[in-house]
Write an enzyme that holds these catalytic residues in place. Structure first.
Site, mmCIF file in Angstrom:
data_model
loop_
_atom_site.group_PDB
_atom_site.id
_atom_site.type_symbol
_atom_site.label_atom_id
_atom_site.label_comp_id
_atom_site.label_asym_id
_atom_site.label_seq_id
_atom_site.Cartn_x
_atom_site.Cartn_y
_atom_site.Cartn_z
ATOM 1 N N ASP A 44 -20.711 -0.979 11.185
ATOM 2 C CA ASP A 44 -20.961 0.465 11.252
ATOM 3 C C ASP A 44 -22.466 0.728 11.186
ATOM 4 O O ASP A 44 -22.922 1.869 11.306
ATOM 5 C CB ASP A 44 -20.192 1.229 10.161
ATOM 6 C CG ASP A 44 -20.572 0.795 8.762
ATOM 7 O OD1 ASP A 44 -21.322 -0.195 8.606
ATOM 8 O OD2 ASP A 44 -20.116 1.445 7.798
ATOM 9 N N SER A 45 -23.264 -0.343 11.041
ATOM 10 C CA SER A 45 -24.720 -0.204 11.196
ATOM 11 C C SER A 45 -25.047 0.234 12.620
ATOM 12 O O SER A 45 -26.175 0.654 12.903
ATOM 13 C CB SER A 45 -25.444 -1.506 10.838
ATOM 14 O OG SER A 45 -24.762 -2.634 11.330
ATOM 15 N N ASP A 83 -15.735 -2.592 12.295
ATOM 16 C CA ASP A 83 -16.026 -2.016 10.975
ATOM 17 C C ASP A 83 -15.504 -0.582 10.907
ATOM 18 O O ASP A 83 -15.940 0.278 11.692
ATOM 19 C CB ASP A 83 -17.554 -2.018 10.805
ATOM 20 C CG ASP A 83 -17.969 -2.142 9.362
ATOM 21 O OD1 ASP A 83 -17.098 -2.173 8.485
ATOM 22 O OD2 ASP A 83 -19.198 -2.222 9.125
ATOM 23 N N LYS A 113 -12.910 -4.503 9.223
ATOM 24 C CA LYS A 113 -13.540 -4.602 7.904
ATOM 25 C C LYS A 113 -13.571 -3.205 7.300
ATOM 26 O O LYS A 113 -13.728 -2.219 8.030
ATOM 27 C CB LYS A 113 -14.970 -5.143 8.020
ATOM 28 C CG LYS A 113 -15.727 -5.153 6.687
ATOM 29 C CD LYS A 113 -17.040 -5.889 6.788
ATOM 30 C CE LYS A 113 -18.221 -5.037 7.201
ATOM 31 N NZ LYS A 113 -18.496 -3.848 6.360
ATOM 32 N N GLU A 115 -14.879 -1.026 3.482
ATOM 33 C CA GLU A 115 -15.631 -1.131 2.221
ATOM 34 C C GLU A 115 -14.784 -0.698 1.034
ATOM 35 O O GLU A 115 -13.987 0.240 1.139
ATOM 36 C CB GLU A 115 -16.882 -0.239 2.290
ATOM 37 C CG GLU A 115 -17.891 -0.707 3.318
ATOM 38 C CD GLU A 115 -19.166 0.139 3.342
ATOM 39 O OE1 GLU A 115 -19.333 1.023 2.485
ATOM 40 O OE2 GLU A 115 -19.999 -0.109 4.231
ATOM 41 N N GLU A 182 -22.199 -7.894 -0.472
ATOM 42 C CA GLU A 182 -23.517 -7.401 -0.048
ATOM 43 C C GLU A 182 -24.407 -7.111 -1.254
ATOM 44 O O GLU A 182 -24.032 -6.355 -2.161
ATOM 45 C CB GLU A 182 -23.362 -6.136 0.820
ATOM 46 C CG GLU A 182 -24.719 -5.588 1.263
ATOM 47 C CD GLU A 182 -24.677 -4.654 2.461
ATOM 48 O OE1 GLU A 182 -23.614 -4.491 3.076
ATOM 49 O OE2 GLU A 182 -25.740 -4.102 2.779
HETATM 50 O O1 KIV Z 1 -22.462 -2.817 9.362
HETATM 51 C C1 KIV Z 1 -23.072 -3.804 8.931
HETATM 52 O O2 KIV Z 1 -24.145 -4.163 9.433
HETATM 53 C C2 KIV Z 1 -22.496 -4.517 7.788
HETATM 54 C C3 KIV Z 1 -23.192 -5.695 7.185
HETATM 55 C C4 KIV Z 1 -22.389 -6.293 6.120
HETATM 56 C C5 KIV Z 1 -23.621 -6.746 8.116
HETATM 57 O O3 KIV Z 1 -21.459 -4.118 7.351
#
Ligand code: KIV
Length: 275
Positions: A44-45, A83, A113, A115, A182
């Site tokens: 999600d970056s 993500d 993924k 969080e 992280e």
């Molecule tokens: O979105 C992201 O860049 C991440 C990191 C853990 C690489 O979630």
């Protein structure tokens, strides 16, 4: 190389270190696919890197699905993880399952993924029940930047270290196949890695994790304005790209590009026959 599976990734636990990297478009995923990096995370970056938002909070499902689809088209061997964006899984289990499924159906990813730990245990459990592999993410969880008041190392005190360990255990108990750690102290990452039977994938959490993950743009030096402590710069691409683009611009302005070899001429006289 045949497609990496979660079984393969889990077989590396305590046996070999492995790498993972983020990607946000077809071309970079195609390049990654030529390496031995087994896992690509469409992070999600992308919120900052592809869309220019100031944090990972604003990116929408539609925006991340678009980039996931592009990455998946290129990744014939790497295992692609999508993500889940902020707000796409927190408020209900059914919404989490619906959005997780979109990553596989519309995005072509093999896993998702998300969080959080104890708070999202129910979501992880149900998503896995529906046949979607889940990668957990504990420690510094950037989607909570407003609650955390920034992006600092998490788990420095006893209470917060215990919470992160409990969250990691909750993620494993819920059925995740791996978990990202992280920005937590190296000793805590070591403790979590030895306490879990699923692989841990560290970012800013030291060498004792089973795997490491980095952001594509950080390690290739694509953004000179931002360089996190946990990243190592293997290239300075921004500098090289800026210098190449300046050269291109100058050559156009001073008429040294294009040269004859960059274009085509008629073999016969066509031009004079044009009316
Ligand atoms: O979105 C992201 O860049 C991440 C990191 C853990 C690489 O979630």
């Amino acid at each position: 190389m045949s497609k990496i599976t979660i079984k393969k990734i889990q077989s590396w636990k305590n046996k070999k270190n492995f790498s993972a990297i983020t990607a946000y478009d077809f071309t970079s995923a195609k390049i990654i696919n030529q390496t031995n990096i087994p896992i690509i995370l469409v992070g999600d970056s992308a919120s900052m890197i592809s869309y220019g938002y100031s944090s990972t909070v604003p990116i929408s499902m539609d925006e991340i699905i678009l980039v996931t689809r592009a990455v998946s088209r290129a990744a014939s061997s790497s295992f692609v993880v999508g993500d889940m964006p902020f707000g796409s899984y927190q408020h209900s289990v059914s919404m989490a399952v619906k959005n997780a499924a979109r990553f596989l159906k519309d995005g072509g990813a093999s896993a998702i993924k998300l969080e959080g730990g104890i708070l999202v245990q129910k979501q992880i459990n149900k998503i896995v029940d529906f046949g979607i592999p889940v990668m957990g993410h504990v420690g510094l969880t950037p989607q909570s930047v407003n609650q955390l008041s920034g992006y600092s190392v998490q788990g420095k005190g006893l209470e917060s270290a215990q919470k992160i360990l409990d969250d990691a255990r909750a993620v494993e108990d819920a059925g995740a196949f791996a978990v990202v750690l992280e920005c937590i102290p190296i000793e805590l990452a070591k403790k979590i890695t030895s306490s879990l039977s699923i692989p841990t994938i560290g970012i800013g959490s030291g060498k004792y994790c089973d795997g490491q993950i980095q952001v594509f743009n950080d390690i290739l030096g694509l953004n000179d304005d931002f360089f996190p402590k946990h990243a190592k710069r293997y290239l300075s691409l921004q500098k090289s790209i800026v210098s190449a683009l300046k050269k291109y611009n100058n050559e156009v302005v001073n008429s040294s590009f294009p040269e004859k070899k960059h274009s085509t001429s008629y073999k016969k006289n066509i031009i004079d026959k044009l009316v």
